[in-house]
Write an enzyme that holds these catalytic residues in place. Structure first.
Site, PDB file in Angstrom:
ATOM      1  N   LEU A  33       0.823  -1.216   0.000  1.00 12.00           N
ATOM      2  CA  LEU A  33       0.000   0.000   0.000  1.00 12.00           C
ATOM      3  C   LEU A  33       0.859   1.269   0.000  1.00 12.00           C
ATOM      4  O   LEU A  33       2.034   1.221   0.394  1.00 12.00           O
ATOM      5  CB  LEU A  33      -0.884   0.018   1.258  1.00 12.00           C
ATOM      6  CG  LEU A  33      -1.984  -1.040   1.359  1.00 12.00           C
ATOM      7  CD1 LEU A  33      -2.595  -1.009   2.763  1.00 12.00           C
ATOM      8  CD2 LEU A  33      -3.058  -0.810   0.301  1.00 12.00           C
ATOM      9  N   GLY A  35       2.461   4.270   1.513  1.00  5.66           N
ATOM     10  CA  GLY A  35       2.844   4.526   2.902  1.00  5.66           C
ATOM     11  C   GLY A  35       3.236   3.287   3.680  1.00  5.66           C
ATOM     12  O   GLY A  35       3.547   3.366   4.868  1.00  5.66           O
ATOM     13  N   LYS A  38       7.597   0.951   1.126  1.00  2.97           N
ATOM     14  CA  LYS A  38       8.326   0.411  -0.045  1.00  2.97           C
ATOM     15  C   LYS A  38       9.563   1.247  -0.377  1.00  2.97           C
ATOM     16  O   LYS A  38      10.658   0.715  -0.501  1.00  2.97           O
ATOM     17  CB  LYS A  38       7.408   0.386  -1.297  1.00  2.97           C
ATOM     18  CG  LYS A  38       6.130  -0.400  -1.131  1.00  2.97           C
ATOM     19  CD  LYS A  38       5.298  -0.384  -2.393  1.00  2.97           C
ATOM     20  CE  LYS A  38       4.773   0.985  -2.789  1.00  2.97           C
ATOM     21  NZ  LYS A  38       3.862   1.624  -1.819  1.00  2.97           N
ATOM     22  N   SER A 106       1.885  -1.611  -7.331  1.00  2.00           N
ATOM     23  CA  SER A 106       1.618  -2.791  -8.173  1.00  2.00           C
ATOM     24  C   SER A 106       0.497  -3.635  -7.551  1.00  2.00           C
ATOM     25  O   SER A 106       0.742  -4.750  -7.083  1.00  2.00           O
ATOM     26  CB  SER A 106       2.897  -3.607  -8.408  1.00  2.00           C
ATOM     27  OG  SER A 106       3.653  -3.805  -7.253  1.00  2.00           O
TER      28      SER A 106
HETATM   29  N1  LIG Z   1      -5.155   7.129  -6.734  1.00  2.00           N
HETATM   30  C1  LIG Z   1      -3.963   6.805  -6.231  1.00  2.00           C
HETATM   31  N2  LIG Z   1      -3.774   5.561  -5.740  1.00  2.00           N
HETATM   32  C2  LIG Z   1      -2.557   5.219  -5.255  1.00  2.00           C
HETATM   33  N3  LIG Z   1      -1.484   6.054  -5.198  1.00  2.00           N
HETATM   34  C3  LIG Z   1      -1.647   7.308  -5.687  1.00  2.00           C
HETATM   35  C4  LIG Z   1      -2.890   7.726  -6.218  1.00  2.00           C
HETATM   36  N4  LIG Z   1      -2.750   9.022  -6.623  1.00  2.00           N
HETATM   37  C5  LIG Z   1      -1.490   9.389  -6.352  1.00  2.00           C
HETATM   38  N5  LIG Z   1      -0.813   8.369  -5.784  1.00  2.00           N
HETATM   39  C6  LIG Z   1       0.626   8.417  -5.420  1.00  2.00           C
HETATM   40  O1  LIG Z   1       1.288   7.626  -6.414  1.00  2.00           O
HETATM   41  C7  LIG Z   1       2.073   6.600  -5.811  1.00  2.00           C
HETATM   42  C8  LIG Z   1       1.751   5.215  -6.371  1.00  2.00           C
HETATM   43  O2  LIG Z   1       2.245   5.072  -7.667  1.00  2.00           O
HETATM   44  P1  LIG Z   1       2.530   3.628  -8.271  1.00  2.00           P
HETATM   45  O3  LIG Z   1       3.096   3.852  -9.624  1.00  2.00           O
HETATM   46  O4  LIG Z   1       3.363   2.882  -7.301  1.00  2.00           O
HETATM   47  O5  LIG Z   1       1.067   3.001  -8.326  1.00  2.00           O
HETATM   48  S1  LIG Z   1       0.555   1.743  -9.141  1.00  2.00           S
HETATM   49  O6  LIG Z   1       1.549   0.663  -8.974  1.00  2.00           O
HETATM   50  O7  LIG Z   1       0.409   2.121 -10.550  1.00  2.00           O
HETATM   51  O8  LIG Z   1      -0.754   1.392  -8.546  1.00  2.00           O
HETATM   52  C9  LIG Z   1       1.746   6.619  -4.347  1.00  2.00           C
HETATM   53  O9  LIG Z   1       3.024   6.696  -3.795  1.00  2.00           O
HETATM   54  P2  LIG Z   1       3.561   5.679  -2.700  1.00  2.00           P
HETATM   55  O10 LIG Z   1       3.074   6.297  -1.458  1.00  2.00           O
HETATM   56  O11 LIG Z   1       5.042   5.794  -2.879  1.00  2.00           O
HETATM   57  O12 LIG Z   1       3.071   4.293  -2.908  1.00  2.00           O
HETATM   58  C10 LIG Z   1       0.949   7.866  -4.071  1.00  2.00           C
HETATM   59  O13 LIG Z   1       1.752   8.820  -3.448  1.00  2.00           O
HETATM   60  N1  LIG Z   2       9.806  -0.523   9.464  1.00  2.00           N
HETATM   61  C1  LIG Z   2       9.596   0.454   8.573  1.00  2.00           C
HETATM   62  N2  LIG Z   2       9.946   0.269   7.284  1.00  2.00           N
HETATM   63  C2  LIG Z   2       9.708   1.249   6.369  1.00  2.00           C
HETATM   64  N3  LIG Z   2       9.139   2.433   6.653  1.00  2.00           N
HETATM   65  C3  LIG Z   2       8.771   2.661   7.928  1.00  2.00           C
HETATM   66  C4  LIG Z   2       8.975   1.690   8.931  1.00  2.00           C
HETATM   67  N4  LIG Z   2       8.514   2.175  10.094  1.00  2.00           N
HETATM   68  C5  LIG Z   2       8.041   3.415   9.836  1.00  2.00           C
HETATM   69  N5  LIG Z   2       8.215   3.721   8.530  1.00  2.00           N
HETATM   70  C6  LIG Z   2       7.817   5.019   7.944  1.00  2.00           C
HETATM   71  O1  LIG Z   2       6.722   4.799   7.062  1.00  2.00           O
HETATM   72  C7  LIG Z   2       6.775   5.714   5.971  1.00  2.00           C
HETATM   73  C8  LIG Z   2       6.730   4.918   4.690  1.00  2.00           C
HETATM   74  O2  LIG Z   2       6.783   5.794   3.592  1.00  2.00           O
HETATM   75  P1  LIG Z   2       7.296   5.339   2.176  1.00  2.00           P
HETATM   76  O3  LIG Z   2       8.592   4.614   2.292  1.00  2.00           O
HETATM   77  O4  LIG Z   2       7.246   6.540   1.291  1.00  2.00           O
HETATM   78  O5  LIG Z   2       6.170   4.279   1.768  1.00  2.00           O
HETATM   79  P2  LIG Z   2       5.691   3.855   0.316  1.00  2.00           P
HETATM   80  O6  LIG Z   2       6.872   3.971  -0.621  1.00  2.00           O
HETATM   81  O7  LIG Z   2       5.227   2.447   0.483  1.00  2.00           O
HETATM   82  O8  LIG Z   2       4.586   4.789  -0.040  1.00  2.00           O
HETATM   83  C9  LIG Z   2       8.057   6.515   6.116  1.00  2.00           C
HETATM   84  O9  LIG Z   2       7.739   7.747   6.726  1.00  2.00           O
HETATM   85  C10 LIG Z   2       8.895   5.635   7.057  1.00  2.00           C
HETATM   86  O10 LIG Z   2       9.791   6.397   7.823  1.00  2.00           O
END
Ligand SMILES: Nc1ncnc2c1ncn2[C@@H]1O[C@H](COP(=O)(O)OS(=O)(=O)O)[C@@H](OP(=O)(O)O)[C@H]1O
Ligand SMILES: Nc1ncnc2c1ncn2[C@@H]1O[C@H](COP(=O)(O)OP(=O)(O)O)[C@@H](O)[C@H]1O
EC number: 2.7.1.25
Length: 197
Positions: A33, A35, A38, A106
């Site tokens: 998910l 946050g 990843k 993904s």
């Molecule tokens: N509608 C919606 N749903 C999910 N995420 C959204 C959306 N709009 C913008 N974002 C931001 O884009 C990041 C996800 O992009 P991805 O290329 O990893 O998504 S996907 O694999 O195509 O589903 C995701 O970043 P991460 O937090 O790094 O996962 C979000 O910050």
């Molecule tokens: N064990 C952990 N592993 C990875 N991130 C963590 C962990 N614990 C807390 N976090 C926090 O969770 C957040 C994850 O954000 P991010 O790496 O951008 O997630 P994603 O790429 O899945 O959207 C960061 O603020 C990170 O510091």
């Protein structure tokens, strides 16, 4: 036309690149998910590998959705295309001999399975970054969950759009339970035998 395309046999093969780089190329595929952690995890693992002398590249939203895939939205169709292109780029990078790390939501099992087939079962190391939706939402790193709850983002993963968890991943990292440093260390330990020549 595809039938008019005739691939050239390159003199420098993947095998030669593997020999000169002294490592076995693999694709470490982080899925989870928004946050879940990843990017943070992939970044930490890449840094650790780099310090150990491995040749790596990290594919992440920052360098893909702002460039190669900046034409794509978050519709189901565009997410499929997003992952398809990332899979193809990963394949080229594996061919170049690199250890590739990919950090994208993904969300669909079928797309991840296509990539597994594309790069080969033994090269595809799926890491499920497992974090409950409530915790991702509590972190709300980019403020997007709040927007999604307010109805400003309709197709946000986990709220208005599905996430299909892996059924048999190479590793599961529970980021709400395991400290980041330990998670990085456990990934490095698990992949060492697969990337060393
Ligand atoms: N509608 C919606 N749903 C999910 N995420 C959204 C959306 N709009 C913008 N974002 C931001 O884009 C990041 C996800 O992009 P991805 O290329 O990893 O998504 S996907 O694999 O195509 O589903 C995701 O970043 P991460 O937090 O790094 O996962 C979000 O910050
Ligand atoms: N064990 C952990 N592993 C990875 N991130 C963590 C962990 N614990 C807390 N976090 C926090 O969770 C957040 C994850 O954000 P991010 O790496 O951008 O997630 P994603 O790429 O899945 O959207 C960061 O603020 C990170 O510091």
């Amino acid at each position: 036309m595809r039938e008019d395309i005739h691939p050239t046999q390159f003199k420098v093969s993947q095998e030669l690149r593997i020999q000169s780089l002294g490592q076995r190329p693999r694709l470490l595929w982080f899925t989870g998910l928004s946050g879940s952690g990843k990017s943070t995890l992939a970044n930490g693992v890449e840094f650790a590998l780099h310090q150990q002398g491995f040749h790596t590249y990290l594919l992440d939203g920052d360098n893909v959705r702002t460039g190669l895939n900046k034409d794509l939205t978050f519709s189901e169709q565009d997410r499929v295309e997003n992952i398809r292109r990332i899979g193809e780029v990963s394949r080229l990078m594996l061919d170049a001999g690199l250890i590739v790390l990919s950090a994208f939501i993904s969300p669909f099992i079928s797309d991840r399975e296509i990539i597994r087939e594309l790069v080969g079962e033994e090269n595809f190391l799926e890491v499920f970054v497992d974090c409950p939706l409530e915790e991702c939402e509590r972190r709300d790193v980019k403020g997007l969950y709040q927007k999604a709850r307010m109805g400003l983002i309709k197709d946000f993963t986990g709220i208005g759009s599905p996430y299909e968890a892996p059924t048999d991943p190479f590793m599961v990292i529970k980021t709400a339970e395991v400290k980041l440093e330990h998670a990085i260390e456990s990934i490095i330990q698990a992949i060492q035998p697969k990337i060393k020549r």
